[in-house]
Design a protein around this motif. Structure first.
Motif, short mmCIF file in Angstrom:
data_model
loop_
_atom_site.label_atom_id
_atom_site.label_comp_id
_atom_site.label_asym_id
_atom_site.label_seq_id
_atom_site.Cartn_x
_atom_site.Cartn_y
_atom_site.Cartn_z
N HIS A 75 -8.64 -5.50 5.46
CA HIS A 75 -7.61 -5.44 6.49
C HIS A 75 -6.38 -6.12 5.91
CE1 HIS A 75 -10.44 -4.31 9.76
NE2 HIS A 75 -11.31 -4.96 9.00
N VAL A 76 -5.22 -5.49 6.06
CA VAL A 76 -3.99 -6.02 5.49
C VAL A 76 -2.87 -5.93 6.52
CG1 VAL A 76 -2.26 -5.80 3.65
CG2 VAL A 76 -4.66 -5.30 3.15
N CYS A 77 -2.06 -6.98 6.59
CA CYS A 77 -0.81 -6.92 7.33
C CYS A 77 0.32 -6.96 6.31
CB CYS A 77 -0.68 -8.08 8.32
SG CYS A 77 0.92 -8.09 9.18
N GLU A 78 1.14 -5.91 6.30
CA GLU A 78 2.31 -5.92 5.43
C GLU A 78 3.54 -6.24 6.27
OE1 GLU A 78 5.05 -3.28 2.38
OE2 GLU A 78 3.44 -2.29 3.49
N GLY A 82 8.52 1.74 2.09
CA GLY A 82 7.09 1.97 1.91
C GLY A 82 6.55 1.93 0.49
N GLY A 83 7.29 1.35 -0.45
CA GLY A 83 6.79 1.28 -1.82
C GLY A 83 5.55 0.41 -1.94
N ILE A 93 -0.65 -0.79 -1.58
CA ILE A 93 -1.73 -1.39 -0.79
C ILE A 93 -2.77 -0.33 -0.44
CG2 ILE A 93 -2.28 -2.46 1.43
CD1 ILE A 93 0.53 -3.81 1.28
N LEU A 94 -2.31 0.84 -0.03
CA LEU A 94 -3.24 1.92 0.31
C LEU A 94 -4.00 2.40 -0.92
CD1 LEU A 94 -0.98 3.88 2.81
CD2 LEU A 94 -3.07 2.63 3.38
N ASN A 95 -3.31 2.53 -2.03
CA ASN A 95 -3.97 2.98 -3.27
C ASN A 95 -4.98 1.96 -3.77
OD1 ASN A 95 -2.81 5.53 -3.59
ND2 ASN A 95 -1.00 4.71 -4.62
N ALA A 96 -4.81 0.67 -3.37
CA ALA A 96 -5.76 -0.36 -3.78
C ALA A 96 -7.02 -0.35 -2.93
CB ALA A 96 -5.10 -1.74 -3.70
N ILE A 120 0.63 -9.47 3.06
CA ILE A 120 1.38 -9.14 1.86
C ILE A 120 2.77 -8.73 2.30
CG2 ILE A 120 1.52 -7.63 -0.17
CD1 ILE A 120 -1.52 -7.28 -0.01
N GLY A 121 3.80 -9.16 1.56
CA GLY A 121 5.13 -8.74 1.97
C GLY A 121 6.21 -9.02 0.94
#
Length: 353
Positions: free
Chosen positions: A58-61, A67-68, A73-76, A139-140
């Protein structure tokens, strides 16, 4: 083969490049919002790697912009990505990503400074504080204007185990102006040592990851950018309320070129400043001639504990602010009337230590 297929399923389908998205939606970075776009996916991938494994995480950006970093994050392999974006211009581009990763992206149009992250994720991911961190990451690529107030807010949340830390020792991977990153990670005795160094390091393991040159961003900022990773400690190095520690550290570092005694004395009303400052330094057993930058976390812990002890003897000390005393004094002079400010008596030598 099954394993490679599983890994492939994390990857996003072909999409317009970030540069193309910026053109498609006529986006531009707003200088007054301290916005700077990072278009190089090699760098966004490198930022994401500093967070550790994101598989099924689970990630909060924070502030995804065009959206770079979101793509990295999605690819990870993040299974659940919550993006919080204040600027409505970026929402259509983020919806494009959401459609490309069905069920994996949630978009919140709001301000991260007021967003209730404690409601953003299922309670089932919670881990006891003393155990390993939960599978949750923040992450941000933070705008410079919000980065310092935001990390102070999160440090207070961390101390109180509120906000994103209701789930446990949530880890953070964030960008800062290089100078701020250096302060956050500065060691005792270095010229960058500051209030921010102590506040972060008494609560976290703080790691400087790498520096991105300003020229990598669009538009190019005047400074370079540092990536910093935070892991909350299972036991804070100072066992006092956050606001008390913050007050002590703020006073210490307001006179960073003078002996630490000078700032510590300002914790007390003028009428008893010298006596109480001496009492505190004696109880803390800290050399009063050390400079603020030379104080270790154990030194600050001893000072905070001694101050807390004095506050139990005279509770009014905790709410005392020397700037308010100064303001009232100046106000009294302008009005031609004396201003009386209640001050506690200094503790006598007979009081127990």
């Amino acid at each position: 083969m099954a394993t490679s297929g599983k890994l492939a399923s994390f990857r996003l389908p072909p999409l317009p490049t970030i540069g193309e998205v910026i053109k498609l939606f006529n986006l531009r970075a707003e200088k007054q919002l301290s916005q700077n776009f990072l278009l190089d996916m090699r760098l966004t991938d490198k930022i994401v790697r500093q967070a550790g494994s994101l598989r099924d995480a689970h990630v909060c950006e924070v502030g995804p912009g065009p959206g770079g970093l979101t793509r990295s994050i999605l690819n990870a392999g993040a299974a659940d990505l919550l993006v919080v974006e204040k600027d409505s211009r970026f929402i259509p581009g983020l919806k494009l990503l959401s459609e490309a990763a069905p069920g994996r992206v949630r978009i919140v149009h709001g301000d991260i400074l007021t967003y209730r992250m404690d409601r953003g994720f299922p309670s089932t991911i919670t881990k006891p504080w003393e155990e390993d961190p939960p599978n949750l990451h923040i992450i941000g690529n933070l705008p410079f204007s919000v980065s310092t107030p935001l990390i102070i807010k999160w440090l207070e949340n961390m101390a109180n185990r509120t906000g994103p830390f209701v789930y446990g020792r949530t880890r953070l991977t964030l960008t800062f102006q290089k100078e701020v990153a250096e302060r956050l990670t500065a060691s005792t005795g270095s010229k960058q040592r500051s209030r921010l160094s102590v506040m972060a390091q008494y609560l976290c393991t703080v790691r400087s990851c790498f520096t991105i040159p300003g020229r990598a961003f669009v538009p190019k900022p005047e400074v370079d950018v540092g990536i910093v990773h935070f892991t909350p400690l299972a036991q804070p190095q100072i066992q006092q309320p956050f606001k008390l520690v913050e007050k002590v550290v703020r006073n210490i570092f307001q006179f960073r070129r003078k002996h630490c005694r000078r700032g510590i004395e300002m914790l007390f009303p003028e009428a008893h400043r010298l006596e109480l400052g001496e009492v505190l330094m004696r109880e803390a057993d800290v050399d009063p001639t050390l400079r603020p930058t030379e104080l270790t976390i154990p030194h600050v812990r001893a000072i905070a504990n001694a101050y807390a002890h004095l506050c139990t003897q005279e509770p009014g000390l905790l709410t005392y602010e020397f700037r308010e005393e100064l303001r009232l004094k100046h106000l009294g002079r302008r009005m031609g009337t004396p201003t009386f400010i209640g001050t506690p008596p200094p503790p006598g030598p007979q009081q127990p230590r």
